[in-house]
Design an enzyme around this catalytic site. Structure first.
Site, short mmCIF file in Angstrom:
data_model
loop_
_atom_site.label_atom_id
_atom_site.label_comp_id
_atom_site.label_asym_id
_atom_site.label_seq_id
_atom_site.Cartn_x
_atom_site.Cartn_y
_atom_site.Cartn_z
N HIS A 1 0.97 -1.24 0.13
CA HIS A 1 -0.22 -0.06 -0.06
C HIS A 1 0.72 1.12 -0.01
O HIS A 1 1.88 1.16 0.66
CB HIS A 1 -1.04 -0.08 1.41
CG HIS A 1 -1.90 0.98 1.04
ND1 HIS A 1 -1.91 2.16 1.20
CD2 HIS A 1 -3.42 0.67 0.66
CE1 HIS A 1 -3.29 2.88 1.02
NE2 HIS A 1 -4.07 1.66 0.89
N ASP B 1 -7.88 -5.38 0.92
CA ASP B 1 -8.43 -6.17 0.11
C ASP B 1 -8.14 -7.79 0.05
O ASP B 1 -8.61 -8.78 -0.41
CB ASP B 1 -7.79 -6.04 -1.62
CG ASP B 1 -8.73 -4.85 -2.02
OD1 ASP B 1 -9.76 -4.84 -1.77
OD2 ASP B 1 -8.34 -4.21 -3.17
N1 ACO Z 1 3.67 -7.56 -4.18
C1 ACO Z 1 5.32 -7.69 -4.41
N2 ACO Z 1 5.80 -6.68 -4.11
C2 ACO Z 1 5.49 -5.39 -4.13
C3 ACO Z 1 3.88 -5.43 -3.64
C4 ACO Z 1 3.26 -6.54 -3.92
N3 ACO Z 1 2.04 -6.50 -3.93
N4 ACO Z 1 3.63 -4.23 -3.71
C5 ACO Z 1 4.91 -3.17 -3.78
N5 ACO Z 1 5.84 -4.10 -3.71
C6 ACO Z 1 7.21 -3.89 -4.13
C7 ACO Z 1 7.57 -3.35 -5.36
O1 ACO Z 1 7.81 -4.41 -6.19
C8 ACO Z 1 8.59 -2.52 -5.23
O2 ACO Z 1 9.89 -3.07 -5.11
P1 ACO Z 1 11.28 -2.49 -5.33
O3 ACO Z 1 11.60 -1.26 -4.64
O4 ACO Z 1 12.38 -3.53 -5.09
O5 ACO Z 1 11.08 -2.20 -6.86
C9 ACO Z 1 8.57 -1.73 -3.52
O6 ACO Z 1 7.32 -2.75 -3.42
C10 ACO Z 1 7.62 -0.40 -3.83
O7 ACO Z 1 6.48 -0.80 -4.70
P2 ACO Z 1 5.42 0.19 -5.54
O8 ACO Z 1 4.76 -0.33 -6.63
O9 ACO Z 1 6.50 1.30 -5.95
O10 ACO Z 1 4.65 0.66 -4.42
P3 ACO Z 1 3.20 1.89 -4.70
O11 ACO Z 1 3.12 2.46 -3.46
O12 ACO Z 1 3.61 2.59 -6.10
O13 ACO Z 1 2.08 0.81 -4.93
C11 ACO Z 1 0.22 -0.69 -4.63
C12 ACO Z 1 1.21 0.56 -4.02
C13 ACO Z 1 -0.04 -0.32 -6.22
C14 ACO Z 1 -0.97 -0.95 -3.98
C15 ACO Z 1 1.24 -1.76 -4.73
O14 ACO Z 1 1.65 -2.25 -3.47
C16 ACO Z 1 0.57 -3.01 -5.43
O15 ACO Z 1 0.50 -3.18 -6.81
N6 ACO Z 1 -0.15 -3.94 -4.46
C17 ACO Z 1 -0.86 -5.08 -5.30
C18 ACO Z 1 -2.11 -4.51 -5.91
C19 ACO Z 1 -3.15 -4.17 -4.52
O16 ACO Z 1 -3.37 -5.24 -3.62
N7 ACO Z 1 -3.86 -3.21 -4.55
C20 ACO Z 1 -5.10 -2.81 -3.58
C21 ACO Z 1 -4.43 -1.61 -2.84
S1 ACO Z 1 -5.47 -1.11 -1.63
C22 ACO Z 1 -6.75 -0.43 -2.47
O17 ACO Z 1 -6.62 0.03 -3.39
C23 ACO Z 1 -7.88 -0.71 -1.75
#
Ligand code: ACO
Length: 380
Positions: free
Chosen positions: A263, A317
């Protein structure tokens, strides 16, 4: 030209002054209008929380009764909006049907006077009341069934479940679903809320505001994740530590996102996931457990070991799909249900935005060329 640094995704950049939702993701603190989410989830209904979000104060008993009556009186859909739903392809996703139906409402209820406070209140109530009816109606229409008319003797949560299949839910099912709505009702400046505020800042009508927010919520990185969590857990299929770890390591090695984790704001487990997990366990006590829950718990454990250090923990979620599945709700309705709840937050932000509005118009960092020499088409 701009002197500001470029921040991808506007992470950490304030987009508004607000008193709707307080969030401290470092310690998992979430409050609506200054009240902890845990307290609201324990003591309130969705209607009461919606009143709080929209008007900034907890309602008295009389205020809540009047608000509830207003909502109930607005639940029905015009038959021509149902006719519009009937024209949509049954293979389409319910979120697209919802976007279309909400946008259509703007044609049936002209909404070009958003600066009038009375009009705003009426429209906000109308949209919150009708969204569940649209989702339930489309769910039935695409299966070849007639929509079920809303019932005024049922609360917002129970009435929605009733409109899906004509059965009044048990008290436990009603309460669990109601809490799910409360937990999803608001969450500060997330992507769909930002979308709502941007559209609202142009003084677009509230139907256009909600249609744009629904479209934003539909994406798999936002509201669409809840559907994918359940499919993902079904794919893993096992709950043994070795199998789950192997699956997670493989996904992470391929740099695939694991749905329901991570998140932008939270660096600890999402407090809503904690409440939903507790509800899931209560539900299983009454209705019997689902094996998928064991897979989820094991995945949470393995992920804490693998990526906990990076602050990647379950978000709201992760457990919501498990709860909805146990309530017998089809998977493709998970994201529309999120919209039914979040519409209260979107509209609370819209009301706030309009109190002190300035149209959103951010800047950009130019990466292209300038002053290029034009070549006529025959000479290229
Ligand atoms: N699984 C694996 N790795 C992850 C995940 C994940 N779910 N989420 C973040 N990371 C890692 C990324 O790969 C990144 O790693 P790196 O620094 O080595 O490249 C680091 O954590 C930062 O991730 P970002 O994508 O830059 O984080 P951001 O804040 O942009 O994204 C998001 C947040 C979109 C929610 C992301 O965590 C994600 O895609 N999660 C899965 C989808 C999800 O569950 N969405 C629901 C969100 S809650 C809601 O909307 C109600």
């Amino acid at each position: 030209m701009t002197d500001y640094p470029y921040v991808p995704g506007l992470a950490g950049v304030p987009a508004a002054r607000t008193s709707v939702c307080y969030l401290d993701g470092n310690i998992g603190k979430l409050q609506y209008r200054g009240y902890p989410i845990e307290v609201l989830a324990e003591h309130c209904t969705f209607e009461e929380v919606t009143y709080l979000l929209l008007f900034g104060k907890l309602p008295t008993r009389n205020e809540l009764a009047a608000f509830d009556a207003e909502l109930k009186s607005e639940r029905r859909l015009k038959f021509r909006i149902i006719d519009v739903l009937k024209q949509l392809p049954e293979s389409g996703h319910p979120m697209d049907a919802l976007t279309a139906a909400v946008a259509t409402m703007g044609m049936f209820y002209p909404g070009d006077h958003v600066e009038d406070a009375e009009f705003r209140r009426l429209t906000v109530v109308r949209i919150i009341a009708k969204l569940p009816t649209i989702v339930a109606a489309w769910h039935r229409i695409r299966r070849g069934d007639d929509p079920i008319k809303p019932r005024e003797d049922l609360g917002h949560a129970a009435n929605f479940l009733y409109m899906l299949d004509g059965r009044v839910p048990s008290k436990t099912a009603e309460r669990v679903f109601d809490v799910g709505l409360i937990l999803h009702a608001e969450h500060s400046m997330n992507a769909s809320t930002f979308s709502a505020r941007v559209t609202g800042s142009t003084l677009a009508d509230p139907y256009a505001v909600v249609a744009s927010a629904v479209g934003t919520l539909a994406g798999p990185l936002h509201g669409g994740a809840n559907e994918r969590v359940l499919s993902m857990l079904q794919t893993i299929g096992e709950s043994s530590p070795a199998a789950v770890r192997h699956w997670a390591e493989d996904r992470l090695a391929r740099k695939d996102k694991i749905m329901g984790f991570g998140h932008r704001e939270y660096k600890v487990k999402d407090p809503r996931a904690v409440i939903l997990q507790r509800l899931a366990v209560q539900l299983f006590d009454e209705m019997g457990a689902t094996p998928i829950y064991d897979t989820a718990v094991e995945l949470e454990r393995q992920m804490a070991d693998l990526v906990g250090k990076k602050g990647i923990y379950p978000n709201v979620d992760f457990y919501s799909g498990i709860v909805y599945e146990r309530l017998g709700i089809p998977i493709e309705l998970f994201t529309p249900i999120f919209a039914i709840a979040r519409v209260s937050g979107w509209l609370a932000h819209l009301l706030e935005q309009l109190q002190d509005n300035r149209i959103f118009r951010p800047n950009q960092i130019w990466t292209g060329q300038v002053d290029r020499e034009f070549t006529p088409i025959d000479e290229r």
